[in-house]
Write a protein that holds these residues in place. Structure first.
Motif, PDB file in Angstrom:
ATOM      1  N   SER A  60       0.838  -1.207   0.000  1.00  0.00           N
ATOM      2  CA  SER A  60       0.000   0.000   0.000  1.00  0.00           C
ATOM      3  C   SER A  60       0.866   1.247   0.000  1.00  0.00           C
ATOM      4  N   TYR A  61       0.305   2.302  -0.561  1.00  0.00           N
ATOM      5  CA  TYR A  61       0.928   3.625  -0.520  1.00  0.00           C
ATOM      6  C   TYR A  61      -0.135   4.607  -0.047  1.00  0.00           C
ATOM      7  N   LEU A  62       0.222   5.421   0.949  1.00  0.00           N
ATOM      8  CA  LEU A  62      -0.690   6.431   1.483  1.00  0.00           C
ATOM      9  C   LEU A  62      -0.170   7.804   1.115  1.00  0.00           C
ATOM     10  N   HIS A  63      -0.986   8.554   0.349  1.00  0.00           N
ATOM     11  CA  HIS A  63      -0.671   9.951   0.033  1.00  0.00           C
ATOM     12  C   HIS A  63      -1.379  10.802   1.085  1.00  0.00           C
ATOM     13  N   ASP A  64      -0.600  11.182   2.111  1.00  0.00           N
ATOM     14  CA  ASP A  64      -1.147  11.824   3.301  1.00  0.00           C
ATOM     15  C   ASP A  64      -1.894  13.136   3.031  1.00  0.00           C
ATOM     16  N   PRO A  65      -1.390  14.042   2.168  1.00  0.00           N
ATOM     17  CA  PRO A  65      -2.105  15.312   1.976  1.00  0.00           C
ATOM     18  C   PRO A  65      -3.557  15.135   1.496  1.00  0.00           C
ATOM     19  N   TRP A  66      -3.815  14.105   0.708  1.00  0.00           N
ATOM     20  CA  TRP A  66      -5.171  13.869   0.191  1.00  0.00           C
ATOM     21  C   TRP A  66      -5.889  12.751   0.941  1.00  0.00           C
ATOM     22  N   ASN A  67      -5.212  12.104   1.881  1.00  0.00           N
ATOM     23  CA  ASN A  67      -5.754  10.957   2.605  1.00  0.00           C
ATOM     24  C   ASN A  67      -6.237   9.872   1.625  1.00  0.00           C
ATOM     25  N   LEU A  68      -5.379   9.582   0.668  1.00  0.00           N
ATOM     26  CA  LEU A  68      -5.671   8.642  -0.407  1.00  0.00           C
ATOM     27  C   LEU A  68      -4.738   7.441  -0.291  1.00  0.00           C
ATOM     28  N   ARG A  69      -5.294   6.237  -0.260  1.00  0.00           N
ATOM     29  CA  ARG A  69      -4.492   5.018  -0.144  1.00  0.00           C
ATOM     30  C   ARG A  69      -4.726   4.146  -1.371  1.00  0.00           C
ATOM     31  N   LEU A  70      -3.628   3.707  -1.982  1.00  0.00           N
ATOM     32  CA  LEU A  70      -3.655   2.792  -3.112  1.00  0.00           C
ATOM     33  C   LEU A  70      -3.008   1.490  -2.667  1.00  0.00           C
ATOM     34  N   THR A  71      -3.724   0.381  -2.835  1.00  0.00           N
ATOM     35  CA  THR A  71      -3.238  -0.936  -2.432  1.00  0.00           C
ATOM     36  C   THR A  71      -3.275  -1.866  -3.636  1.00  0.00           C
ATOM     37  N   VAL A  72      -2.165  -2.533  -3.882  1.00  0.00           N
ATOM     38  CA  VAL A  72      -2.064  -3.550  -4.926  1.00  0.00           C
ATOM     39  C   VAL A  72      -1.946  -4.897  -4.220  1.00  0.00           C
ATOM     40  N   PHE A  73      -2.695  -5.898  -4.683  1.00  0.00           N
ATOM     41  CA  PHE A  73      -2.677  -7.201  -4.022  1.00  0.00           C
ATOM     42  C   PHE A  73      -2.626  -8.335  -5.039  1.00  0.00           C
ATOM     43  N   ALA A  74      -2.187  -9.475  -4.575  1.00  0.00           N
ATOM     44  CA  ALA A  74      -2.207 -10.702  -5.365  1.00  0.00           C
ATOM     45  C   ALA A  74      -2.430 -11.872  -4.405  1.00  0.00           C
ATOM     46  N   LYS A  75      -3.259 -12.794  -4.820  1.00  0.00           N
ATOM     47  CA  LYS A  75      -3.527 -13.996  -4.033  1.00  0.00           C
ATOM     48  C   LYS A  75      -3.199 -15.215  -4.893  1.00  0.00           C
ATOM     49  N   ASN A  76      -2.666 -16.244  -4.243  1.00  0.00           N
ATOM     50  CA  ASN A  76      -2.299 -17.489  -4.920  1.00  0.00           C
ATOM     51  C   ASN A  76      -1.353 -17.207  -6.095  1.00  0.00           C
ATOM     52  N   LEU A  77      -0.280 -16.484  -5.811  1.00  0.00           N
ATOM     53  CA  LEU A  77       0.673 -16.103  -6.857  1.00  0.00           C
ATOM     54  C   LEU A  77       1.282 -17.293  -7.589  1.00  0.00           C
ATOM     55  N   LEU A  78       1.437 -18.404  -6.917  1.00  0.00           N
ATOM     56  CA  LEU A  78       2.009 -19.592  -7.543  1.00  0.00           C
ATOM     57  C   LEU A  78       0.975 -20.361  -8.361  1.00  0.00           C
ATOM     58  N   ASP A  79      -0.259 -19.897  -8.344  1.00  0.00           N
ATOM     59  CA  ASP A  79      -1.380 -20.492  -9.090  1.00  0.00           C
ATOM     60  C   ASP A  79      -1.547 -21.979  -8.764  1.00  0.00           C
ATOM     61  N   ARG A  80      -1.543 -22.301  -7.469  1.00  0.00           N
ATOM     62  CA  ARG A  80      -1.710 -23.674  -7.014  1.00  0.00           C
ATOM     63  C   ARG A  80      -3.189 -24.079  -7.102  1.00  0.00           C
ATOM     64  N   GLN A  81      -3.405 -25.322  -7.445  1.00  0.00           N
ATOM     65  CA  GLN A  81      -4.760 -25.858  -7.451  1.00  0.00           C
ATOM     66  C   GLN A  81      -4.944 -26.630  -6.151  1.00  0.00           C
ATOM     67  N   TYR A  82      -5.897 -26.188  -5.347  1.00  0.00           N
ATOM     68  CA  TYR A  82      -6.172 -26.853  -4.076  1.00  0.00           C
ATOM     69  C   TYR A  82      -7.668 -26.746  -3.802  1.00  0.00           C
ATOM     70  N   HIS A  83      -8.118 -27.492  -2.819  1.00  0.00           N
ATOM     71  CA  HIS A  83      -9.546 -27.552  -2.512  1.00  0.00           C
ATOM     72  C   HIS A  83      -9.875 -26.714  -1.286  1.00  0.00           C
ATOM     73  N   ILE A  84     -10.984 -26.026  -1.348  1.00  0.00           N
ATOM     74  CA  ILE A  84     -11.502 -25.323  -0.172  1.00  0.00           C
ATOM     75  C   ILE A  84     -12.192 -26.339   0.733  1.00  0.00           C
TER      76      ILE A  84
END
Length: 65
Positions: free
Chosen positions: A14-38
């Motif tokens: 995440s990056y927080l631009h304090d003067p504007w109180n603006l937060r940008l967050t980049v995310f990734a889940k399961n980056l290895l692209d594994r196949q598994y069961h819930i």
């Protein structure tokens, strides 16, 4: 019901631009692209499987004004 071991890799930054109180967050889940069961539920007719989602990524923009 047993399942082989697996490794998951998730990330978030995440990056927080304090003067504007603006937060940008980049995310990734399961980056290895594994196949598994819930869930794996044994039934009289076999095993009922529910697969987890594949690789997922995106961004969030949060602005408090």
């Amino acid at each position: 019901v047993e399942e082989d071991a697996y490794t998951l890799l998730n990330a978030r930054i995440s990056y927080l631009h304090d003067p504007w109180n603006l937060r940008l967050t980049v995310f990734a889940k399961n980056l290895l692209d594994r196949q598994y069961h819930i869930t794996r539920l044994p039934t009289d007719f076999g095993v009922l499987d529910t697969l987890a989602p594949p690789r997922e990524y995106g961004l969030y923009l949060h602005w408090d004004f």
